[in-house]
Design an enzyme around this catalytic site. Structure first.
Site, PDB file in Angstrom:
ATOM      1  N   HIS A 130       0.990  -1.207   0.155  1.00  0.00           N
ATOM      2  CA  HIS A 130       0.010   0.219   0.176  1.00  0.00           C
ATOM      3  C   HIS A 130       0.672   1.138  -0.006  1.00  0.00           C
ATOM      4  O   HIS A 130       0.312   2.408  -0.284  1.00  0.00           O
ATOM      5  CB  HIS A 130      -0.958   0.006   1.090  1.00  0.00           C
ATOM      6  CG  HIS A 130      -0.364   0.440   2.468  1.00  0.00           C
ATOM      7  ND1 HIS A 130      -0.147  -0.842   3.341  1.00  0.00           N
ATOM      8  CD2 HIS A 130      -0.152   1.327   3.321  1.00  0.00           C
ATOM      9  CE1 HIS A 130       0.274  -0.237   4.638  1.00  0.00           C
ATOM     10  NE2 HIS A 130       0.457   1.347   4.417  1.00  0.00           N
ATOM     11  N   ASP A 160       0.328  -7.626   1.441  1.00  0.00           N
ATOM     12  CA  ASP A 160       0.779  -6.160   1.720  1.00  0.00           C
ATOM     13  C   ASP A 160       2.196  -5.921   1.502  1.00  0.00           C
ATOM     14  O   ASP A 160       2.827  -5.188   2.492  1.00  0.00           O
ATOM     15  CB  ASP A 160       0.063  -5.518   2.963  1.00  0.00           C
ATOM     16  CG  ASP A 160       0.004  -4.070   2.917  1.00  0.00           C
ATOM     17  OD1 ASP A 160       0.367  -3.397   1.898  1.00  0.00           O
ATOM     18  OD2 ASP A 160      -0.114  -3.465   4.232  1.00  0.00           O
ATOM     19  N   SER A 238       4.650   2.628   7.951  1.00  0.00           N
ATOM     20  CA  SER A 238       4.357   1.490   6.747  1.00  0.00           C
ATOM     21  C   SER A 238       5.616   1.072   5.943  1.00  0.00           C
ATOM     22  O   SER A 238       6.277   1.934   5.301  1.00  0.00           O
ATOM     23  CB  SER A 238       3.092   1.901   5.816  1.00  0.00           C
ATOM     24  OG  SER A 238       2.024   1.908   6.469  1.00  0.00           O
TER      25      SER A 238
END
Length: 403
Positions: A130, A160, A238
């Site tokens: 993402h 992911d 992230s």
């Protein structure tokens, strides 16, 4: 492998109306993906289906609401050795800041920012899918301030995980050691390093709060065995590494649970054993193919089975037309029945074992299917209306997006 309930939208769409309320046996919790987005780029059964909505707040950050089912398990032991400073000292030159130019589904340009870490001396860097989703260009900045363009080698929305490659001098490419996430135990100290809110080189520490959590992936499928930690994780973390105190990467930070959208002491990381498997496949072939059964399912616990007149196991709530389960003749539920405030599917097949291994939860079924490759044959033990049989299913390839 298993699509969520039909109402589940894509995890990163443009702002839209929220989906219908989840069934009573689902727990609603609020997540924000730990990526700073200036412009948003664009399961398993009722008790495990991921229900996701995305909106933009006043600062332009994407707020994601997810339903996540958690499971408990007993992990093995692990050892510790370094201080937090010792972990940071070993890792500080290998954790990078990633800035991405994006193009939304509406054709609008924007920017996103996350973290990553050097995976190999060949210039491969691991981050989250993402973080680089919709990227038109990617820039990697090293701790010394040197910035280089990078290319996306491959992405896997189902876990992911993404791999990018940067053409940087060999002196900057210092791979981090990857540990065995299966050796983590609840209470183990962990250290997160990344660029929350663009503040590169930020170090936070905490413990493993829980193991074997199940979270949803960007394409609405489920990710098993996520690591829960109270180490502070915020937007921009992230794709950054989560370390044990031996300085080994044991996870990739991916999500947080928060009502406010900022750190609330509950973060989730993709386990390193999953990361290594996926990263190696992305580097070698550019993509990852996951086995797919093609059903939506709901767990029927032993305590409810007798009252429902069903077998304990994993009930087939829906069968995706044209997919492996449908071709093998599996039958979806014909009705739903309420019991103690929860809805259970009845009248269809209940899966009780895969290749002779007992199945009691949706996560167990998913893990057993995930252990195979597309084209493999599996033997499913199923029960319908009190009659048991064995069904041979040839697994297919998981689609890019759960429908």
């Amino acid at each position: 492998m298993f699509p969520p309930s039909p109402q589940s939208p894509s995890p990163f769409p443009p702002p839209q109306a929220p989906p219908p309320a989840p069934p009573a046996n689902e727990k609603r919790i609020r997540f924000r993906t730990a990526v700073t987005a200036l412009l948003a780029a664009a399961a398993v059964g009722a008790t495990t289906a991921a229900v996701v909505t995305a909106t933009l707040d006043s600062s332009g950050n994407s707020t994601v609401t997810r339903n996540v089912t958690v499971t408990n398990a007993t992990p093995t032991s692990s050892a510790t050795a370094l201080s937090v400073n010792g972990v940071w000292s070993r890792a500080k030159d290998s954790v990078v800041d990633i800035k991405v130019q994006t193009t939304s589904q509406l054709g609008q340009s924007g920017e996103a920012q996350g973290s990553g870490w050097v995976y190999s001396k060949s210039g491969y860097v691991v981050t989250n899918d993402h973080v680089v989703s919709g990227a038109s260009s990617v820039t990697v900045t090293f701790p010394n301030g040197a910035a280089y363009k990078a290319t996306v080698v491959g992405t896997d929305p189902s876990t992911d995980i993404a791999v990018i490659k940067v053409d940087a001098p060999a002196s900057l490419l210092k791979p981090l050691p990857v540990g065995n996430s299966a050796k983590l135990v609840v209470g183990d100290p962990v250290v997160a390093v990344g660029s929350p809110f663009g503040l590169d080189g930020t170090v936070t520490s905490g413990i493993v709060s829980a193991l074997h959590r199940q979270i949803d992936a960007p394409n609405n499928f489920s990710i098993n065995d996520a690591i829960q930690t109270d180490a502070a994780i915020n937007h921009g973390n992230s794709g950054g590494p989560l370390f044990n105190l031996r300085g080994e990467v044991v996870g990739v930070n991916a999500q947080i649970q928060s009502d406010s959208g900022d750190n609330a002491g509950i973060g989730f990381a993709i386990p390193s054993n999953t990361v290594k498997s996926i990263a190696d496949q992305l580097i070698s072939q550019g993509n990852v193919k996951h086995a797919y059964l093609g059903v939506s399912i709901t767990e029927i616990p032993s305590a409810a089975a007798g009252q429902l007149g069903e077998a304990a196991g994993v009930a087939v709530r829906q069968v995706v037309a044209g997919q492996p389960a449908a071709k093998a003749g599996l039958k979806a539920a014909t009705s739903m029945r309420a019991l103690d405030g929860q809805q259970y599917p009845t009248g269809g097949d209940v899966i009780t074992a895969v290749d002779g291994q007992k199945v009691t939860t949706a996560a167990e079924l998913q893990s057993l299917v995930d252990a195979h490759r597309p084209g493999d044959k599996v033997q499913l033990s199923v029960t319908r209306n009190g009659s048991s049989r064995t069904v041979t299913v040839t697994l297919g390839t998981r689609p890019a997006q759960a429908s």
